[in-house]
Design an enzyme around this catalytic site. Structure first.
Site, PDB file in Angstrom:
ATOM      1  N   HIS A 168       0.821  -1.204   0.000  1.00 30.85           N
ATOM      2  CA  HIS A 168       0.000   0.000   0.000  1.00 30.85           C
ATOM      3  C   HIS A 168       0.860   1.261   0.000  1.00 30.85           C
ATOM      4  O   HIS A 168       0.661   2.155  -0.821  1.00 30.85           O
ATOM      5  CB  HIS A 168      -0.911   0.007   1.224  1.00 30.85           C
ATOM      6  CG  HIS A 168      -1.881   1.136   1.226  1.00 30.85           C
ATOM      7  ND1 HIS A 168      -3.167   1.016   0.746  1.00 30.85           N
ATOM      8  CD2 HIS A 168      -1.759   2.426   1.644  1.00 30.85           C
ATOM      9  CE1 HIS A 168      -3.788   2.167   0.865  1.00 30.85           C
ATOM     10  NE2 HIS A 168      -2.957   3.044   1.418  1.00 30.85           N
ATOM     11  N   HIS A 184       3.124   6.158  -1.933  1.00 30.23           N
ATOM     12  CA  HIS A 184       3.741   7.309  -1.284  1.00 30.23           C
ATOM     13  C   HIS A 184       5.266   7.252  -1.353  1.00 30.23           C
ATOM     14  O   HIS A 184       5.944   7.809  -0.492  1.00 30.23           O
ATOM     15  CB  HIS A 184       3.316   7.368   0.189  1.00 30.23           C
ATOM     16  CG  HIS A 184       1.847   7.579   0.390  1.00 30.23           C
ATOM     17  ND1 HIS A 184       1.215   8.760   0.083  1.00 30.23           N
ATOM     18  CD2 HIS A 184       0.887   6.749   0.856  1.00 30.23           C
ATOM     19  CE1 HIS A 184      -0.069   8.662   0.368  1.00 30.23           C
ATOM     20  NE2 HIS A 184      -0.296   7.446   0.833  1.00 30.23           N
ATOM     21  N   LYS A 230      -5.191  10.786  -8.423  1.00 28.82           N
ATOM     22  CA  LYS A 230      -5.053  10.987  -6.975  1.00 28.82           C
ATOM     23  C   LYS A 230      -5.014  12.493  -6.754  1.00 28.82           C
ATOM     24  O   LYS A 230      -4.011  13.153  -7.076  1.00 28.82           O
ATOM     25  CB  LYS A 230      -3.786  10.324  -6.436  1.00 28.82           C
ATOM     26  CG  LYS A 230      -3.694  10.427  -4.915  1.00 28.82           C
ATOM     27  CD  LYS A 230      -2.961   9.249  -4.312  1.00 28.82           C
ATOM     28  CE  LYS A 230      -3.109   9.228  -2.802  1.00 28.82           C
ATOM     29  NZ  LYS A 230      -2.581   8.017  -2.181  1.00 28.82           N
TER      30      LYS A 230
END
Length: 297
Positions: A168, A184, A230
Protein backbone atom coordinates in the site's frame (compact mmCIF):
# COMPACT_ATOMS: atom_id res chain seq x y z
CA UNK A 1 22.53 8.23 21.24
CA UNK A 2 20.88 8.17 24.67
CA UNK A 3 17.09 8.31 24.57
CA UNK A 4 15.32 10.07 27.42
CA UNK A 5 11.70 9.91 28.45
CA UNK A 6 8.88 11.80 26.80
CA UNK A 7 9.73 15.48 26.53
CA UNK A 8 7.29 18.33 26.74
CA UNK A 9 5.77 19.20 23.41
CA UNK A 10 6.47 22.78 22.45
CA UNK A 11 5.31 25.27 19.82
CA UNK A 12 2.69 24.21 17.24
CA UNK A 13 2.14 20.88 18.99
CA UNK A 14 5.52 19.55 17.87
CA UNK A 15 6.43 16.22 19.47
CA UNK A 16 9.96 17.05 20.55
CA UNK A 17 11.08 13.57 21.58
CA UNK A 18 9.94 12.05 18.30
CA UNK A 19 11.51 14.95 16.39
CA UNK A 20 14.80 14.29 18.16
CA UNK A 21 14.97 10.63 17.17
CA UNK A 22 13.81 11.35 13.60
CA UNK A 23 16.52 13.98 13.24
CA UNK A 24 19.02 11.38 14.39
CA UNK A 25 17.73 9.06 11.64
CA UNK A 26 18.01 11.97 9.17
CA UNK A 27 21.67 12.52 10.08
CA UNK A 28 22.41 8.81 9.74
CA UNK A 29 20.70 8.47 6.35
CA UNK A 30 23.88 8.30 4.27
CA UNK A 31 21.90 6.72 1.42
CA UNK A 32 19.70 9.80 1.00
CA UNK A 33 20.24 11.04 -2.55
CA UNK A 34 21.35 14.61 -3.08
CA UNK A 35 18.93 16.75 -5.14
CA UNK A 36 20.48 18.38 -8.18
CA UNK A 37 23.26 15.78 -8.24
CA UNK A 38 21.66 12.34 -8.20
CA UNK A 39 18.16 13.41 -9.21
CA UNK A 40 16.34 16.48 -10.46
CA UNK A 41 12.65 17.34 -10.18
CA UNK A 42 10.63 19.75 -12.28
CA UNK A 43 7.74 21.07 -10.16
CA UNK A 44 6.08 23.19 -12.89
CA UNK A 45 2.53 24.38 -12.06
CA UNK A 46 0.21 24.20 -9.09
CA UNK A 47 -2.36 21.41 -9.31
CA UNK A 48 -6.03 22.31 -9.44
CA UNK A 49 -9.15 21.11 -7.66
CA UNK A 50 -10.50 17.64 -8.40
CA UNK A 51 -14.09 16.81 -7.50
CA UNK A 52 -14.60 13.79 -5.26
CA UNK A 53 -14.85 10.61 -7.30
CA UNK A 54 -13.68 12.35 -10.47
CA UNK A 55 -10.76 11.30 -12.64
CA UNK A 56 -10.66 14.58 -14.50
CA UNK A 57 -7.83 16.89 -13.50
CA UNK A 58 -6.23 19.89 -15.17
CA UNK A 59 -2.67 19.03 -16.12
CA UNK A 60 -0.45 21.80 -14.76
CA UNK A 61 2.73 19.91 -15.61
CA UNK A 62 3.47 19.04 -19.21
CA UNK A 63 6.76 17.36 -18.31
CA UNK A 64 7.42 14.54 -15.82
CA UNK A 65 8.17 15.33 -12.19
CA UNK A 66 11.58 13.64 -12.41
CA UNK A 67 13.75 15.09 -15.15
CA UNK A 68 16.73 12.99 -14.08
CA UNK A 69 17.56 10.12 -11.71
CA UNK A 70 21.01 8.53 -11.51
CA UNK A 71 19.91 4.90 -11.82
CA UNK A 72 23.48 3.63 -11.57
CA UNK A 73 23.78 5.30 -8.17
CA UNK A 74 20.33 4.06 -7.19
CA UNK A 75 21.10 0.43 -7.99
CA UNK A 76 24.55 0.58 -6.37
CA UNK A 77 23.09 0.83 -2.85
CA UNK A 78 21.91 -2.43 -1.28
CA UNK A 79 18.64 -1.24 0.23
CA UNK A 80 17.55 0.48 -3.00
CA UNK A 81 18.57 -2.51 -5.11
CA UNK A 82 16.55 -4.91 -2.96
CA UNK A 83 13.69 -2.42 -2.79
CA UNK A 84 13.48 -2.28 -6.59
CA UNK A 85 13.09 -6.07 -6.70
CA UNK A 86 9.89 -5.81 -4.65
CA UNK A 87 8.01 -3.41 -6.89
CA UNK A 88 6.64 -6.06 -9.29
CA UNK A 89 5.53 -8.53 -6.61
CA UNK A 90 1.96 -7.33 -6.13
CA UNK A 91 -1.44 -7.29 -7.80
CA UNK A 92 -2.57 -3.71 -8.29
CA UNK A 93 -6.24 -4.13 -7.43
CA UNK A 94 -7.64 -4.88 -4.00
CA UNK A 95 -9.91 -7.91 -3.95
CA UNK A 96 -7.37 -9.92 -5.95
CA UNK A 97 -5.69 -12.43 -3.67
CA UNK A 98 -1.92 -12.10 -3.43
CA UNK A 99 0.14 -15.24 -3.98
CA UNK A 100 3.68 -14.92 -2.61
CA UNK A 101 6.20 -17.13 -4.41
CA UNK A 102 9.34 -18.54 -2.74
CA UNK A 103 11.38 -16.07 -4.78
CA UNK A 104 9.26 -13.14 -3.60
CA UNK A 105 9.47 -14.34 -0.01
CA UNK A 106 13.25 -14.42 -0.32
CA UNK A 107 13.24 -10.90 -1.79
CA UNK A 108 11.27 -9.65 1.24
CA UNK A 109 13.85 -11.14 3.61
CA UNK A 110 16.81 -9.81 1.64
CA UNK A 111 15.33 -6.32 1.78
CA UNK A 112 14.82 -6.51 5.55
CA UNK A 113 18.31 -7.94 6.06
CA UNK A 114 19.83 -5.09 4.04
CA UNK A 115 17.91 -2.48 6.03
CA UNK A 116 18.87 -3.97 9.38
CA UNK A 117 22.54 -3.49 8.50
CA UNK A 118 22.10 0.28 8.12
CA UNK A 119 22.81 2.75 10.91
CA UNK A 120 19.34 4.21 10.34
CA UNK A 121 17.56 0.98 11.27
CA UNK A 122 20.02 0.21 14.05
CA UNK A 123 19.15 3.58 15.60
CA UNK A 124 15.42 2.94 15.25
CA UNK A 125 15.87 -0.48 16.85
CA UNK A 126 17.78 0.96 19.82
CA UNK A 127 15.07 3.55 20.38
CA UNK A 128 12.25 1.03 20.27
CA UNK A 129 14.08 -1.38 22.59
CA UNK A 130 14.72 1.50 25.00
CA UNK A 131 10.98 2.18 24.97
CA UNK A 132 10.19 -1.48 25.60
CA UNK A 133 8.34 -1.69 22.27
CA UNK A 134 10.64 -3.97 20.28
CA UNK A 135 12.54 -7.17 20.90
CA UNK A 136 16.26 -6.66 21.52
CA UNK A 137 17.08 -9.85 19.61
CA UNK A 138 17.66 -8.86 15.98
CA UNK A 139 15.95 -11.93 14.54
CA UNK A 140 12.85 -11.27 16.64
CA UNK A 141 12.86 -7.61 15.65
CA UNK A 142 13.08 -8.64 12.00
CA UNK A 143 10.03 -10.85 12.57
CA UNK A 144 8.19 -7.84 14.02
CA UNK A 145 9.11 -5.77 10.97
CA UNK A 146 7.93 -8.55 8.66
CA UNK A 147 4.52 -8.69 10.33
CA UNK A 148 4.13 -4.91 10.21
CA UNK A 149 5.12 -4.49 6.57
CA UNK A 150 4.78 -7.79 4.70
CA UNK A 151 2.17 -9.90 6.45
CA UNK A 152 -0.80 -10.16 4.10
CA UNK A 153 -4.27 -9.13 5.23
CA UNK A 154 -7.69 -8.71 3.70
CA UNK A 155 -8.36 -5.09 2.72
CA UNK A 156 -11.37 -5.98 0.57
CA UNK A 157 -13.79 -8.04 2.68
CA UNK A 158 -15.09 -9.85 -0.39
CA UNK A 159 -11.74 -11.32 -1.40
CA UNK A 160 -8.76 -13.16 0.01
CA UNK A 161 -5.59 -11.71 1.52
CA UNK A 162 -5.02 -8.95 -0.99
CA UNK A 163 -2.80 -6.34 0.65
CA UNK A 164 0.01 -5.51 3.06
CA UNK A 165 1.61 -2.40 4.47
CA UNK A 166 4.54 -2.44 2.06
CA UNK A 167 2.33 -2.81 -1.00
CA UNK A 168 0.00 0.00 0.00
CA UNK A 169 2.61 2.55 1.09
CA UNK A 170 5.50 1.88 -1.27
CA UNK A 171 3.97 0.24 -4.34
CA UNK A 172 0.39 1.54 -4.44
CA UNK A 173 -2.89 -0.19 -5.20
CA UNK A 174 -6.33 0.58 -6.54
CA UNK A 175 -9.78 0.12 -5.03
CA UNK A 176 -12.37 -1.44 -7.35
CA UNK A 177 -10.40 0.00 -10.26
CA UNK A 178 -11.79 3.44 -9.37
CA UNK A 179 -9.48 4.92 -6.75
CA UNK A 180 -5.74 5.13 -6.13
CA UNK A 181 -4.65 4.12 -2.66
CA UNK A 182 -1.18 4.56 -1.23
CA UNK A 183 1.80 5.00 -3.57
CA UNK A 184 3.74 7.31 -1.28
CA UNK A 185 7.25 6.46 -2.45
CA UNK A 186 9.44 8.52 -4.76
CA UNK A 187 11.35 5.58 -6.29
CA UNK A 188 8.13 3.84 -7.29
CA UNK A 189 6.73 7.14 -8.57
CA UNK A 190 9.81 7.63 -10.76
CA UNK A 191 9.67 4.00 -11.89
CA UNK A 192 6.01 4.29 -12.89
CA UNK A 193 6.59 7.69 -14.52
CA UNK A 194 9.47 6.30 -16.55
CA UNK A 195 7.18 3.58 -17.95
CA UNK A 196 4.40 6.11 -18.70
CA UNK A 197 2.02 4.71 -16.09
CA UNK A 198 2.10 7.85 -13.93
CA UNK A 199 1.29 11.36 -15.13
CA UNK A 200 2.36 14.11 -12.74
CA UNK A 201 -0.27 16.89 -12.68
CA UNK A 202 1.42 19.48 -10.46
CA UNK A 203 2.28 20.30 -6.87
CA UNK A 204 -0.18 21.00 -4.07
CA UNK A 205 0.85 24.05 -2.03
CA UNK A 206 0.18 24.31 1.69
CA UNK A 207 -2.99 26.37 2.07
CA UNK A 208 -2.53 27.32 -1.59
CA UNK A 209 0.14 29.83 -0.50
CA UNK A 210 3.60 28.34 -0.33
CA UNK A 211 5.54 27.29 -3.40
CA UNK A 212 7.72 24.22 -2.76
CA UNK A 213 11.40 24.21 -3.61
CA UNK A 214 12.89 21.73 -6.07
CA UNK A 215 15.43 20.77 -3.41
CA UNK A 216 12.71 19.90 -0.87
CA UNK A 217 12.77 16.33 0.39
CA UNK A 218 8.99 16.26 0.94
CA UNK A 219 6.32 17.04 -1.63
CA UNK A 220 2.52 17.22 -1.74
CA UNK A 221 1.44 16.46 -5.29
CA UNK A 222 -1.32 15.41 -7.69
CA UNK A 223 -1.01 12.69 -10.30
CA UNK A 224 -2.81 10.08 -12.35
CA UNK A 225 -1.85 6.41 -12.36
CA UNK A 226 -3.11 4.14 -15.12
CA UNK A 227 -5.91 6.61 -15.82
CA UNK A 228 -7.02 7.15 -12.21
CA UNK A 229 -6.40 10.49 -10.49
CA UNK A 230 -5.05 10.99 -6.98
CA UNK A 231 -6.18 14.54 -6.06
CA UNK A 232 -3.60 14.89 -3.30
CA UNK A 233 -0.69 12.60 -2.51
CA UNK A 234 2.46 13.13 -0.51
CA UNK A 235 5.86 11.51 -0.25
CA UNK A 236 9.45 11.98 0.75
CA UNK A 237 11.79 12.69 -2.16
CA UNK A 238 15.34 11.32 -2.30
CA UNK A 239 15.33 9.65 1.13
CA UNK A 240 16.35 6.02 1.49
CA UNK A 241 13.91 3.13 1.94
CA UNK A 242 15.38 2.43 5.37
CA UNK A 243 14.65 5.98 6.53
CA UNK A 244 10.98 5.72 5.59
CA UNK A 245 10.54 2.24 7.04
CA UNK A 246 12.29 3.27 10.26
CA UNK A 247 10.27 6.47 10.66
CA UNK A 248 6.86 4.90 10.04
CA UNK A 249 7.73 1.85 12.15
CA UNK A 250 8.60 4.04 15.13
CA UNK A 251 5.34 5.99 14.88
CA UNK A 252 3.41 2.72 14.49
CA UNK A 253 4.95 1.28 17.65
CA UNK A 254 4.48 4.44 19.70
CA UNK A 255 0.69 4.52 19.35
CA UNK A 256 -2.08 1.95 19.67
CA UNK A 257 -4.60 4.29 18.02
CA UNK A 258 -6.17 3.24 14.73
CA UNK A 259 -5.09 6.58 13.26
CA UNK A 260 -2.05 8.44 14.52
CA UNK A 261 -1.22 11.99 13.40
CA UNK A 262 1.83 13.61 14.93
CA UNK A 263 3.63 16.87 14.15
CA UNK A 264 7.42 16.77 13.98
CA UNK A 265 10.29 19.04 12.94
CA UNK A 266 12.77 17.06 10.82
CA UNK A 267 15.72 19.00 9.44
CA UNK A 268 14.11 22.12 7.94
CA UNK A 269 10.68 20.54 7.50
CA UNK A 270 7.61 20.84 9.67
CA UNK A 271 5.66 17.67 8.95
CA UNK A 272 2.58 15.79 9.99
CA UNK A 273 3.32 12.06 10.02
CA UNK A 274 0.19 9.97 9.50
CA UNK A 275 -0.01 6.24 10.28
CA UNK A 276 -3.12 4.06 10.02
CA UNK A 277 -3.13 0.66 11.69
CA UNK A 278 -4.67 -2.41 10.10
CA UNK A 279 -4.73 -4.78 13.05
CA UNK A 280 -1.10 -5.47 13.89
CA UNK A 281 0.11 -4.20 10.53
CA UNK A 282 0.40 -0.85 8.79
CA UNK A 283 -2.62 0.10 6.73
CA UNK A 284 -1.03 3.25 5.33
CA UNK A 285 1.55 5.83 6.31
CA UNK A 286 2.78 9.06 4.77
CA UNK A 287 4.24 12.49 5.53
CA UNK A 288 2.33 15.73 4.94
CA UNK A 289 4.35 18.88 4.40
CA UNK A 290 3.20 21.70 6.68
CA UNK A 291 6.08 24.09 6.05
CA UNK A 292 9.79 24.20 5.23
CA UNK A 293 12.83 26.48 5.45
CA UNK A 294 11.70 27.59 8.91
CA UNK A 295 8.60 29.35 7.57
CA UNK A 296 5.89 29.90 10.15
CA UNK A 297 7.84 28.25 12.99
Amino acid sequence: MYFVGLKEKKGLGIDQELSDVLNELWKLDVNRMKPGKYYKVNLQGKAGFVAEGSNNARDSARAPLFSYVDEKKLKSMDTYAHFLNLLDNYEMSTGVTEHVTKEELQENHLFLDAMLKTEVMKCAHRFLVCKGLAQSDLAQFKSQLYDIWFKLYRRDKNGGEDSCGFEHVFVGETKYGKEIMGLHNWVQFYHQEKHNHVNYKGYKARNNKDTPDEDDHVLNLQFSWNGLVKPVGSCFIGVSPEFEVALFTIVFFLSDERVTKVTVKVDEYLLEIVVYRFGRSIGTSYPKMISSNNRDF
